[in-house]
Design an enzyme around this catalytic site. Structure first.
Site, mmCIF file in Angstrom:
data_model
loop_
_atom_site.group_PDB
_atom_site.id
_atom_site.type_symbol
_atom_site.label_atom_id
_atom_site.label_comp_id
_atom_site.label_asym_id
_atom_site.label_seq_id
_atom_site.Cartn_x
_atom_site.Cartn_y
_atom_site.Cartn_z
ATOM 1 N N ARG A 75 0.969 -1.327 0.088
ATOM 2 C CA ARG A 75 -0.082 0.043 0.162
ATOM 3 C C ARG A 75 0.784 1.334 -0.100
ATOM 4 N NH1 ARG A 75 -2.712 2.908 4.795
ATOM 5 N NH2 ARG A 75 -3.975 4.463 3.468
ATOM 6 N N HIS A 118 -3.125 10.901 1.027
ATOM 7 C CA HIS A 118 -2.607 10.935 2.210
ATOM 8 C C HIS A 118 -1.870 11.895 2.587
ATOM 9 C CE1 HIS A 118 -1.146 7.287 4.918
ATOM 10 N NE2 HIS A 118 -0.674 8.380 5.723
ATOM 11 N N GLU A 163 -7.754 8.426 6.346
ATOM 12 C CA GLU A 163 -7.784 8.778 7.732
ATOM 13 C C GLU A 163 -8.501 10.335 7.386
ATOM 14 O OE1 GLU A 163 -4.224 8.794 10.171
ATOM 15 O OE2 GLU A 163 -4.689 6.340 10.345
ATOM 16 N N ASN A 292 -7.596 1.744 9.894
ATOM 17 C CA ASN A 292 -6.298 1.755 10.677
ATOM 18 C C ASN A 292 -6.348 1.749 11.976
ATOM 19 O OD1 ASN A 292 -5.305 2.259 7.963
ATOM 20 N ND2 ASN A 292 -4.659 4.576 8.428
ATOM 21 N N TYR A 294 -4.373 1.609 15.942
ATOM 22 C CA TYR A 294 -3.116 1.859 16.715
ATOM 23 C C TYR A 294 -3.541 1.519 18.222
ATOM 24 C CZ TYR A 294 -0.904 3.334 12.386
ATOM 25 O OH TYR A 294 -0.303 3.332 11.321
ATOM 26 N N GLU A 351 -3.451 -0.055 8.103
ATOM 27 C CA GLU A 351 -2.517 0.217 8.927
ATOM 28 C C GLU A 351 -2.532 -0.372 10.232
ATOM 29 O OE1 GLU A 351 -1.398 4.379 9.147
ATOM 30 O OE2 GLU A 351 -1.847 4.530 7.139
#
Ligand code: PNW
Length: 444
Positions: A75, A118, A163, A292, A294, A351
Site C-alpha cells: 500500500r 494521504h 484517515e 487503521n 493503533y 495500517e
C-alpha cells in the site's frame, strides 16, 4: 497455531510524503506539508520530506526488500503535487515515477493498493482554502480521474482517502498537522468536503466501468469510558461520535450521527455546508473498508472542554514510543462492532504497527517489543476471522522508518530501519519475524 485463510493478503504500507523525497524532481510542486514544516515550532526540528527515505531513487532496492519479505500487497499513496504542481497545470512527468514503481512491483508479483490522498495537498489549493473550499472536491475528482486513466488497468485496489479524521481535525481544528489551522468550524467543513470528495471519486470510478475495488481508509479509535460513571460513558459516546461515527455513519448509513449534529449545531450554527444530495454521494456502495488501528482512548468527562466536554486520559504503562497504549483486544472489538453495526463488506487493516526506540547494534535491530505488538494484534484479527469476520488482509505500518509528520524522523514505525545519514536500510528482527508469518500464513 493460528492459520489464516489461504487468500489472506499480507502487506505493508507507506505514504508518499513520508518516504519519497525527490521534493523537486520531475516537476513536483509544493504540498501543505512542505510549507507547514518550515513554520517554526510545528514539526520536530523543522524536519521535512524533501529527501525523506529517498524512495524516489531507491524504490528498486525497496521493492526488492518487499519481495524478500514476501508480502502479497504493497500500500502506497500518490503525491497530488507531482501531478498538479500549480493551478491549471497538469504535469504528465509526475506520472513517471509511479510507472517505474508499478513496473518493479509487477515484476515481483506484488499487488499494489493505492491511496489517492494521504495528506499532501498541493499548496495552490490551500491558498484557495484547501478542504474548506468546496471546489477542492472537483479538483480531487479531476486528479483521481487522471490516476484512473493512467493506472486503472494496472491498479485493482484503490483507497480514496487516508484517515479523513486526521486531515480534518488534526489539520484544521487542533493545528498539529498541515495546514495548521485551529478553527473547529473549518474542521467540520473540511470533514464534509473530504467525505464528499470520497463519494464523488467512487462515482467517477464506477462510471468509468473499471474493474477493481474501491474503498476508503478510516482511522478508528475505540473510546473506552474511564470509570463506570454515567457521565464518563456519555463523554466516551461523544468521543466515539467525534472520532468514529462522524465518518462511519455518513458512509454506511447515509447520515451524520444526530447527537453529534445537535452538539455541533448548538455550538456553530446550522451545518449549511451539507447540501442536498451530498449524503447520497457519500454513502455510495464501497467494495471494502480500510481500517487503521493503533490504540483506544480512555475518556472522562471534562467540563472545561467547551466542545466535546471529554478528555483523553493519557496512559503511562504498556505504551509505544508515541505514548499510545497497547490494546490488541480493542482491535477485535472494533472489527466486531463494524460487522454488527455497520457493514459486512470486506475489511482490510490498512495500517497497524508501533513506534519504539529502536537501536541498531552490530548491524541488528532487536525490536522484540514490535514483534510482540504485531503478534498480539494479528492474533486479535485472527479471532475475528475465526468468528466469520470478513477480514481480507493486513498491512503493517510501516514498511520502513519514515517521516512521522509532526514528529519528523524521531519516531520509528518501520520493520526496516533507515539510517537517515546514509539512507541505508536494515531489516529489523520484526521484518524477519513477519517474513516467517507470511511464509507459513500463520502465527503461534
Ligand atoms: C496514521 N492521532 O496517522 C497515518 O495514516 C500514518 O501516515 C502515520 O504515520 C501513522 O498513522 C502513525 O502515526 C495518525 O493523533 C496520526 O490520533 C495521528 C493520529 C492517528 C493517526
Amino acid at each position: 497455531m493460528k492459520a489464516f485463510p489461504e487468500s489472506f493478503k499480507w502487506g505493508a504500507a507507506t505514504a508518499s510524503y513520508q518516504i519519497e523525497g525527490g521534493g523537486h524532481e520531475e516537476g513536483r510542486g509544493e504540498s501543505i506539508w512542505d510549507r507547514f514544516a518550515r513554520q517554526p515550532g510545528k514539526v520536530y526540528k523543522q524536519q521535512n520530506g524533501e529527501i525523506a527515505c529517498d524512495h524516489f531513487h531507491r524504490y528498486p532496492e525497496d521493492v526488492q526488500l518487499m519481495d524478500e519479505l514476501g508480502i502479497q500487497s504493497y500500500r502506497f499513496s500518490f503525491a497530488w503535487p507531482r501531478l498538479f504542481p500549480e493551478e491549471g497545470k497538469f504535469n504528465s512527468e509526475g506520472l513517471e515515477f509511479y510507472k517505474r514503481l508499478l513496473d518493479e512491483l509487477e515484476a515481483k508479483g506484488i499487488t499494489p493498493a493505492a491511496t489517492i490522498y494521504h495528506w499532501d495537498l498541493p499548496i495552490w489549493l490551500q491558498d484557495k482554502g484547501g478542504w474548506t473550499n468546496r471546489e477542492t472536491v472537483d479538483h480531487f475528482v479531476a486528479y483521481a480521474n487522471v490516476l484512473f486513466e493512467a493506472f486503472g488497468s494496472r491498479i485493482k485496489s484503490w483507497i480514496t482517502h487516508n484517515e479523513p479524521w486526521c486531515a480534518a481535525f488534526l489539520g484544521y481544528a487542533l493545528g498539529v498537522h498541515a495546514p495548521g489551522r485551529t478553527d473547529w468550524n473549518e474542521a467540520l467543513i473540511a470533514s464534509h468536503h473530504l467525505l464528499l470528495s470520497h463519494g464523488k471519486v467512487v462515482e467517477a470510478f464506477r462510471s468509468m466501468g473499471l474493474d477493481g475495488e474501491i474503498g476508503i481508509t478510516l482511522n478508528l479509535t475505540p473510546a473506552v469510558p474511564a470509570t463506570n460513571a454515567q457521565k464518563d460513558a456519555a463523554a466516551a459516546k461523544r468521543s466515539d461520535g467525534f472520532a468514529n461515527r462522524w465518518f462511519l455513519d455518513p458512509i454506511f448509513k447515509g447520515n451524520y450521527p444526530e447527537d453529534m449534529m445537535a452538539l455541533y449545531e448548538k455550538r456553530f450554527g446550522p451545518l449549511h455546508f451539507v447540501k442536498e444530495g451530498d449524503l447520497d454521494s457519500i454513502s455510495g456502495q464501497l467494495d471494502f473498508l480500510g481500517i487503521n488501528y493503533y490504540t483506544h482512548s480512555i475518556i472522562e468527562e471534562d467540563e472545561n472542554d467547551d466542545i466535546l466536554r471529554a478528555a483523553n486520559i493519557s496512559e503511562t504503562e504498556n505504551v509505544t514510543d508515541m505514548g499510545w497504549g497497547i490494546h490488541p483486544e480493542s482491535l477485535y472489538h472494533l472489527l466486531t462492532r463494524i460487522k454488527t453495526e455497520y457493514t459486512d463488506i470486506p475489511l482490510y487493516i490498512t495500517e497497524n504497527g508501533a513506534a519504539f526506540q529502536d537501536q541498531k547494534m552490530d548491524g541488528k535491530v532487536e525490536d522484540h517489543d514490535r514483534i510482540k505488538y504485531l503478534q498480539d494484534h494479528f492474533s486479535a484479527a485472527h479471532r475475528f476471522i475465526e468468528e466469520n469476520g470478513n477480514l481480507k488482509g493486513y498491512y503493517v505500518w510501516s514498511f520502513m522508518d519514515n517521516y512521522e509528520w509532526a514528529f519528523g524522523y524521531s519516531k520509528r514505525f518501520g520493520i526496516i530501519y533507515v539510517d537517515y545519514e546514509t539512507l541505508e536500510r536494515t531489516p529489523k528482527e520484526s521484518y524477519k519475524w513477519y517474513q516467517e508469518v507470511i511464509r507459513k500464513n500463520q502465527i503461534n
